[in-house]
Write a protein that holds these residues in place. Structure first.
Motif, mmCIF file in Angstrom:
data_model
loop_
_atom_site.group_PDB
_atom_site.id
_atom_site.type_symbol
_atom_site.label_atom_id
_atom_site.label_comp_id
_atom_site.label_asym_id
_atom_site.label_seq_id
_atom_site.Cartn_x
_atom_site.Cartn_y
_atom_site.Cartn_z
ATOM 1 N N SER A 1 -4.935 -19.988 -2.673
ATOM 2 C CA SER A 1 -3.568 -19.470 -2.872
ATOM 3 C C SER A 1 -3.241 -19.729 -4.176
ATOM 4 N N ASN A 2 -3.904 -20.915 -4.923
ATOM 5 C CA ASN A 2 -3.408 -21.550 -6.339
ATOM 6 C C ASN A 2 -4.392 -20.841 -7.004
ATOM 7 N N GLY A 3 -5.238 -19.919 -6.731
ATOM 8 C CA GLY A 3 -5.840 -19.262 -7.755
ATOM 9 C C GLY A 3 -7.420 -19.878 -7.814
ATOM 10 N N CYS A 4 -7.479 -21.057 -6.814
ATOM 11 C CA CYS A 4 -8.837 -21.560 -6.995
ATOM 12 C C CYS A 4 -9.919 -20.952 -6.062
ATOM 13 N N ILE A 5 -11.088 -21.205 -6.281
ATOM 14 C CA ILE A 5 -12.065 -20.518 -5.435
ATOM 15 C C ILE A 5 -12.785 -21.536 -4.683
ATOM 16 N N CYS A 6 -13.276 -21.304 -3.306
ATOM 17 C CA CYS A 6 -13.884 -22.117 -2.851
ATOM 18 C C CYS A 6 -15.263 -21.470 -2.172
ATOM 19 N N CYS A 7 -16.335 -22.351 -2.186
ATOM 20 C CA CYS A 7 -17.525 -21.510 -1.524
ATOM 21 C C CYS A 7 -18.406 -22.725 -0.993
ATOM 22 N N THR A 8 -19.066 -22.340 0.246
ATOM 23 C CA THR A 8 -19.863 -23.268 0.817
ATOM 24 C C THR A 8 -21.189 -22.916 0.622
ATOM 25 N N ILE A 9 -22.090 -23.809 0.235
ATOM 26 C CA ILE A 9 -23.445 -23.287 -0.002
ATOM 27 C C ILE A 9 -24.304 -23.673 1.121
ATOM 28 N N ARG A 10 -25.085 -22.922 1.789
ATOM 29 C CA ARG A 10 -26.153 -23.251 2.608
ATOM 30 C C ARG A 10 -27.483 -23.029 2.275
ATOM 31 N N GLU A 11 -27.535 -22.283 1.107
ATOM 32 C CA GLU A 11 -28.625 -21.988 0.592
ATOM 33 C C GLU A 11 -28.907 -22.655 -0.547
ATOM 34 N N ASP A 12 -29.449 -22.043 -1.736
ATOM 35 C CA ASP A 12 -29.945 -22.575 -3.129
ATOM 36 C C ASP A 12 -28.553 -22.708 -4.021
ATOM 37 N N LEU A 13 -28.420 -23.843 -4.698
ATOM 38 C CA LEU A 13 -27.552 -23.875 -5.461
ATOM 39 C C LEU A 13 -27.361 -23.006 -6.669
ATOM 40 N N ARG A 14 -28.811 -22.898 -7.167
ATOM 41 C CA ARG A 14 -29.133 -21.837 -8.369
ATOM 42 C C ARG A 14 -28.318 -20.491 -7.883
ATOM 43 N N GLU A 15 -28.823 -20.106 -6.742
ATOM 44 C CA GLU A 15 -28.369 -18.667 -6.435
ATOM 45 C C GLU A 15 -26.733 -18.521 -6.457
ATOM 46 N N THR A 16 -26.317 -19.741 -5.971
ATOM 47 C CA THR A 16 -24.743 -19.734 -5.940
ATOM 48 C C THR A 16 -24.245 -19.754 -7.278
ATOM 49 N N LEU A 17 -24.708 -20.371 -8.246
ATOM 50 C CA LEU A 17 -24.149 -20.426 -9.693
ATOM 51 C C LEU A 17 -24.448 -19.308 -10.197
ATOM 52 N N GLN A 18 -25.495 -18.509 -9.832
ATOM 53 C CA GLN A 18 -25.740 -17.129 -10.419
ATOM 54 C C GLN A 18 -24.742 -16.129 -9.889
ATOM 55 N N LEU A 19 -24.417 -16.359 -8.794
ATOM 56 C CA LEU A 19 -23.586 -15.272 -8.114
ATOM 57 C C LEU A 19 -22.201 -15.479 -8.735
ATOM 58 N N LEU A 20 -21.724 -16.616 -8.779
ATOM 59 C CA LEU A 20 -20.518 -16.993 -9.372
ATOM 60 C C LEU A 20 -20.483 -16.605 -10.776
ATOM 61 N N ALA A 21 -21.194 -16.477 -11.704
ATOM 62 C CA ALA A 21 -21.307 -16.279 -12.982
ATOM 63 C C ALA A 21 -21.248 -14.860 -13.072
ATOM 64 N N ALA A 22 -22.047 -14.155 -12.192
ATOM 65 C CA ALA A 22 -22.187 -12.647 -12.185
ATOM 66 C C ALA A 22 -20.649 -12.146 -11.840
ATOM 67 N N LYS A 23 -19.962 -12.592 -10.754
ATOM 68 C CA LYS A 23 -18.866 -12.136 -10.316
ATOM 69 C C LYS A 23 -17.663 -12.421 -11.394
ATOM 70 N N ARG A 24 -17.963 -13.316 -12.330
ATOM 71 C CA ARG A 24 -16.970 -13.804 -13.304
ATOM 72 C C ARG A 24 -17.182 -12.767 -14.325
ATOM 73 N N ARG A 25 -18.285 -12.360 -14.684
ATOM 74 C CA ARG A 25 -18.629 -11.631 -15.924
ATOM 75 C C ARG A 25 -18.104 -10.107 -15.402
ATOM 76 N N SER A 26 -18.144 -9.723 -14.215
ATOM 77 C CA SER A 26 -17.755 -8.494 -13.878
ATOM 78 C C SER A 26 -16.227 -8.518 -13.351
ATOM 79 N N ASN A 27 -15.733 -9.522 -13.658
ATOM 80 C CA ASN A 27 -14.182 -9.740 -13.550
ATOM 81 C C ASN A 27 -13.789 -9.531 -11.788
#
Length: 355
Positions: free
Chosen positions: A62-88
């Motif tokens: 609600s306050n604009g923060c994002i939360c994600c739980t990783i059960r896989e690879d940290l690298r994949e999660t970071l790449q996914l977050l970066a990609a979603k951020r790039r595409s707004n």
């Protein structure tokens, strides 16, 4: 585009990571934070923070923060977050990674060194370790993970100091400083830490500041004739079980022989760059897994600038820092934090690299 700062939050079970995180997330600081919960498939005990039972991995809060739980690879999660951020699709300015209480921060940190795409997107701001003052002595005695977390820290927060005496807090602080002399230690109450003390610490960057508590080193120097290296109690076998040898004035500091130790090497003589590179390369090859953090500001032959180097396990980087100032004493200062590192071999090897 500037790099996204990452804060790694570590600490043993019950040390107050979740409390600190809740506070960071609920405060109206106007900062958009992505939180990664690195749970490695344990049942997620913090679902109450995430206020949802959905299987969706990334939650907008609600306050604009994002939360994600990783059960896989940290690298994949970071790449996914970066990609979603790039595409707004997602908007965030920084990331906090909360590791599980049993985690060794090493592999988390290495992710940011080893992957080029990650290194071009993110920058580790600092590793913050929470230590539960009431249970820490026992946890440090029993669990190497707890000792590693202390060794990795750029900043240590002591929680639950209200449940122990001032003397117990002092003894614990002394012990932590032996394990890691470069992390400032601060007591916190129920996670109430000003955000300025959590974010933008730049504790991890290659910078010309080597934060080692100078009093800590002096206090341990008397009675030793190490002309230019100092650090933890000398570890000759005959002293292994002594309490406080040479510390008449410190009756309450029991000497714990922790396997995570630090020591500092200093020399006013310049290093030979080629010799030093060969030696550090060899040391990292052999002892890398046991070397948690190491950092130095070096006086090198052939340059008028400071050389800054640091590493985590087998990964090491160096950079030219600012020029030595006019009247400044040119002095190399290195700190090594690791598990049962062969101090004599390191000191001897470093001395042989001096001009």
């Amino acid at each position: 585009m500037s790099l996204i700062p990452v804060t790694i939050l570590t600490g043993f079970l019950g040390s107050g990571k979740t409390t600190l995180l809740k506070r960071v997330l609920s405060e109206s600081h106007g900062s958009k934070i992505a939180v990664i919960e690195n749970e490695f498939g344990e049942e997620n005990i913090d679902t109450d923070i995430l206020v949802t039972e959905s299987k969706e991995q990334i939650l907008q809060m609600s306050n604009g923060c994002i939360c994600c739980t990783i059960r896989e690879d940290l690298r994949e999660t970071l790449q996914l977050l970066a990609a979603k951020r790039r595409s707004n699709l997602l908007d965030f300015e920084r990331i906090v990674i909360e590791t599980t209480g049993l985690a060794d921060p090493g592999p988390v940190v290495q992710t940011f060194f080893m992957d080029e795409e990650i290194a071009e997107t993110y920058l580790i701001d600092s590793i913050i370790t929470l230590v539960d003052a009431k249970h820490a002595q026992q946890q440090l005695d029993d669990r190497q993970e707890a000792r590693r977390q202390v060794g990795f820290a750029d900043q240590i927060f002591l929680s639950k100091t209200d449940l122990v005496t001032a003397e117990e807090t002092n003894a614990l602080t002394h012990r932590l400083k032996h394990m890691n002399p470069r992390a400032p230690i601060k007591a916190v109450h129920f996670g109430e830490v000003p955000l300025a003390e959590v974010f933008d610490l730049r504790g991890f960057n290659l910078n010309a500041k080597l934060d080692i508590d100078p009093d800590f080193l002096q206090e341990d120097e008397h009675g030793h004739d190490h002309h230019h290296h100092d650090g933890e109690h000398c570890d000759h076998p005959s002293h292994q079980h002594d309490h406080d040898h040479g510390h008449e004035g410190h009756g309450h500091h029991h000497h714990h022989d922790d396997d995570v130790k630090s020591f500092v090497f200093r020399s006013p003589r310049a290093f030979d760059p080629a010799k030093l590179e060969d030696f550090l390369g060899a040391i990292v090859n052999i002892y890398g897994p046991r070397m948690l953090r190491y950092k130095g500001v070096l006086f090198m032959k052939g340059t008028d600038r400071k050389v800054i180097f640091q590493g985590v396990h087998q990964l090491m980087g160096s950079d030219l820092g600012p020029a030595w100032a006019g009247g400044e004493e040119r002095l190399s200062k290195l700190v090594f934090i690791g598990i049962d590192l062969p101090r004599d071999i390191l000191v001897q090897g470093l001395e042989q690299c001096l001009v």
